[in-house]
Design an enzyme around this catalytic site. Structure first.
Site, PDB file in Angstrom:
ATOM      1  N   ARG A   1      11.519  -0.104  -6.853  1.00  0.00           N
ATOM      2  CA  ARG A   1      10.987  -2.484  -7.744  1.00  0.00           C
ATOM      3  C   ARG A   1      10.780  -2.422  -8.887  1.00  0.00           C
ATOM      4  NH1 ARG A   1       6.175  -2.511  -2.989  1.00  0.00           N
ATOM      5  NH2 ARG A   1       7.380  -3.562  -1.259  1.00  0.00           N
TER       6      ARG A   1
ATOM      7  N   SER B   1       4.945   7.391  -5.692  1.00  0.00           N
ATOM      8  CA  SER B   1       4.246   7.930  -4.403  1.00  0.00           C
ATOM      9  C   SER B   1       4.542   8.320  -4.149  1.00  0.00           C
ATOM     10  CB  SER B   1       4.098   6.935  -3.836  1.00  0.00           C
ATOM     11  OG  SER B   1       4.310   5.247  -4.494  1.00  0.00           O
TER      12      SER B   1
ATOM     13  N   ASP C   1       0.630   4.384  -5.729  1.00  0.00           N
ATOM     14  CA  ASP C   1       0.472   3.388  -5.525  1.00  0.00           C
ATOM     15  C   ASP C   1      -1.052   3.073  -5.033  1.00  0.00           C
ATOM     16  OD1 ASP C   1       0.427   4.920  -3.036  1.00  0.00           O
ATOM     17  OD2 ASP C   1       2.251   4.053  -1.716  1.00  0.00           O
TER      18      ASP C   1
HETATM   19  P1  ADP Z   1       6.100   0.904   2.186  1.00  0.00           P
HETATM   20  O1  ADP Z   1       5.260   1.703   3.331  1.00  0.00           O
HETATM   21  O2  ADP Z   1       7.529   1.630   2.345  1.00  0.00           O
HETATM   22  O3  ADP Z   1       5.714   0.887   0.495  1.00  0.00           O
HETATM   23  P2  ADP Z   1       5.414  -1.939   2.730  1.00  0.00           P
HETATM   24  O4  ADP Z   1       4.240  -1.371   2.392  1.00  0.00           O
HETATM   25  O5  ADP Z   1       5.975  -2.933   3.025  1.00  0.00           O
HETATM   26  O6  ADP Z   1       6.279  -0.699   2.767  1.00  0.00           O
HETATM   27  O7  ADP Z   1       5.086  -0.858   5.028  1.00  0.00           O
HETATM   28  C1  ADP Z   1       6.054  -0.900   5.646  1.00  0.00           C
HETATM   29  C2  ADP Z   1       5.569  -0.662   6.437  1.00  0.00           C
HETATM   30  O8  ADP Z   1       4.589  -1.714   7.513  1.00  0.00           O
HETATM   31  C3  ADP Z   1       7.954  -0.847   7.766  1.00  0.00           C
HETATM   32  O9  ADP Z   1       8.028   0.234   7.866  1.00  0.00           O
HETATM   33  C4  ADP Z   1       6.129  -1.080   8.813  1.00  0.00           C
HETATM   34  O10 ADP Z   1       6.063   0.199   9.649  1.00  0.00           O
HETATM   35  C5  ADP Z   1       4.945  -1.887   8.736  1.00  0.00           C
HETATM   36  N1  ADP Z   1       5.337  -3.339   9.626  1.00  0.00           N
HETATM   37  C6  ADP Z   1       6.233  -3.843   8.534  1.00  0.00           C
HETATM   38  N2  ADP Z   1       6.076  -5.005   9.076  1.00  0.00           N
HETATM   39  C7  ADP Z   1       5.858  -5.111  10.024  1.00  0.00           C
HETATM   40  C8  ADP Z   1       5.190  -6.261  10.767  1.00  0.00           C
HETATM   41  N3  ADP Z   1       5.279  -7.645  11.465  1.00  0.00           N
HETATM   42  N4  ADP Z   1       4.708  -5.381  12.400  1.00  0.00           N
HETATM   43  C9  ADP Z   1       4.132  -4.302  12.420  1.00  0.00           C
HETATM   44  N5  ADP Z   1       4.641  -3.546  10.847  1.00  0.00           N
HETATM   45  C10 ADP Z   1       4.589  -3.215  10.663  1.00  0.00           C
HETATM   46 MG    MG Z   2       3.998   1.122  -0.334  1.00  0.00          MG
END
Ligand code: ADP
Ligand code: MG
Length: 507
Positions: free
Chosen positions: A108, A178, A231
């Protein structure tokens, strides 16, 4: 009746008996198989149980491990990394700041316009980009060139939209990175190891900011890296900017981690730490927390053993979005192997990580009377067709067990942090749970971010309820969980503002 007639009648009776016996036998067999599946669910549920007494043991273990990790390097599975962040944004910050966020699902780029105490965050723009897969295992130069180019394009696009920006001489940037870093100052740090599918060997042991700064120079981008943060630290910064009672931040997304504000004198492994505020943000790397009080099942043990990082990130493997769907798949696979109630074992069901957590959440949250979505996902994702309603209900029960355990353990982790800093109403690590009058309790806010918490309603509700349950009715009203969005990025821009050199020009 003639002999022949008698013979036919006897024959029919025999056949009827045989058919009836076969039907009864089949029913008994199918009932036995159903009972086996129910027994597996019951066993699983029992092994995952998180009564509040057990959660309080996890709380205590977390606080004790935090203490050990602060006492000496390698003193605990919790690394308790010092971040060099000794002040957090307070709302007075002004100007335009940038941030880069590497280490989530998407890369991002952000631009944040801050208006000081009266206006707060005037606007923020975010651009998300996937990192090309080949760059994740290429050279540091390739990766940072890509990042610098993306940022340069973003800056130019934003400048064209907003002509006021031309008065900026040098821009300040917060870099959310991160991965585990040994911080050498607030704007420098050495990469300790890669995680999450990245593997660029020439980067390990190098200063992350230096690599980024070099790439900016190469691309002719006048940008200064003012802060290098994890993060969770970004999330804490945004939380604190919004509410000064924010003492900790937790991320529950693909992975999980937490950070919090610690008193400098409690950081025993680094005595005489120079801090401007008497405190410092500590990045716990809590995904690696372990305690014998964690309710571990045979499915968890197998998942860990078959993972690329066995014996690592044990807490994360029970809690975060990367793993919940996979735990669930393993339970269904076992049921399918021990009973034909789900038909023959499909090849998709055998495939690791075939069931992603968002799909598990969709099954869990299916409110249709015939659990239509459950049937569709079982069929389309796991190759299990024509699942009867009672089996669909059983599948929803598995979702519930997996998610409830995850949410309640994360809640115990959060209360563990509050306990370590004396905000759980128990009087800290050393003393027992004694009644404390509410006048001594202070309001404590925990910023919570991540896709699992934000998007999985049932998970979020279980977590919130468990925090209140563990704290008890006297202390619970003083603890607020505050969801943040894009905190990791916006918070890094805020920290760039907090730490930027004084010659920054406000626009
Ligand atoms: P990251 O952890 O990669 O920085 P996010 O904080 O957006 O990204 O988290 C993404 C993760 O959240 C996905 O890998 C998934 O496991 C979980 N996730 C996303 N949407 C949902 C949902 N609707 N229900 C359950 N888990 C979700
Ligand atoms: Mg994240």
């Amino acid at each position: 009746m003639g002999k022949v007639g008698f013979g036919v009648a006897v024959g029919i009776a025999v056949v009827t008996c045989v058919v009836a016996a076969a039907v009864v036998g089949k029913r008994v067999k199918s009932r036995r198989k159903w009972m086996r599946v129910v027994a597996l669910l019951n066993e699983f549920e029992e092994a995952c149980a998180t009564p509040v007494t057990r959660l309080r043991q996890v709380v205590d273990a977390m606080a004790v491990e935090m203490h050990a990790g602060l006492a000496s390097e390698g003193g605990s599975k919790l690394k308790m990394l010092l971040t060099s962040v000794d002040k957090l944004p307070n709302g007075s910050e002004k100007g335009i700041y940038y941030a880069l966020h590497l280490g989530g699902t998407n890369f991002r780029v952000l631009r944040v316009q801050l208006g000081g105490r009266t206006s707060g965050i005037i606007r923020h723009d975010v651009e998300r980009k996937p990192i090309p897969e080949d760059l994740m295992t290429s050279t540091s130069e390739d990766l940072f060139d890509f990042i610098a180019t993306s940022l340069k394009e973003f800056v130019e696009k934003e400048d064209n939209k907003d002509s006021d920006c031309f008065s900026v001489r040098r821009r300040e940037l917060g870099f959310t990175f991160s991965f585990p870093v040994k911080q050498t100052s607030v704007s420098s740090g050495i990469l300790m190891k890669w995680t999450k599918g990245f593997l660029i060997r020439d980067m390990v042991g190098k200063d992350v900011c230096e690599c980024l700064q070099q790439a900016f120079t190469k691309k002719g981008l006048a940008m200064h890296v003012a802060a290098l943060v994890n993060d969770t630290v970004g999330t804490l910064a945004l939380g604190h900017y919004n509410d000064e009672d924010t003492v900790a931040a937790v991320i529950i997304g693909t992975g999980t981690n937490a950070c919090y504000l610690e008193r400098a004198d409690a950081i025993i492994k680094s005595q005489g730490l120079p801090t401007s505020s008497g405190g410092m943000v500590v990045n716990m790397e809590w995904g690696n927390f372990w305690s014998s009080h964690l309710p571990r099942t045979s499915y968890d043990i197998e998942l860990d053993a078959e993972s690329p990082n066995p014996n690592d990130q044990g807490f994360e493997k029970m809690i975060s979005g990367m793993y919940l769907g996979e735990i669930m798949r393993r339970v269904i696979l076992r049921m399918s192997q021990e009973s034909d109630i789900l038909g023959p074992v499909s090849s998709s069901l055998r495939e690791t990580f075939a069931l992603r957590t968002p799909l598990m959440a969709a099954m869990h949250e299916d409110e249709s009377p015939d659990l239509f979505k459950v049937a569709r996902i079982l069929n389309e994702v796991l190759g299990i067709p024509d699942v009867p309603l009672k089996v669909r209900k059983l599948v929803v029960n598995i979702c519930d067990v997996v998610t409830q355990r995850a949410a309640r353990l994360a809640a115990a982790g959060i209360v563990g942090i509050l306990k370590k800093i004396g905000r759980d109403g128990s009087g800290g690590v050393a003393s027992s749970r004694s009644k404390i009058t509410s006048t001594k309790l202070r309001r404590s806010v925990v910023a919570v971010e991540g896709g699992l918490y934000a998007n999985y309603r049932i998970f979020r509700e279980y977590l919130n309820e468990a925090v209140a349950e563990i704290l008890g009715e006297e202390c619970a009203p003083f603890v607020v969980l505050n969801p943040t969005e894009d905190g990791a990025g916006i918070g890094a821009a805020l920290l760039a503002a907090t730490y930027s050199s004084s010659d920054t020009v406000d626009t």
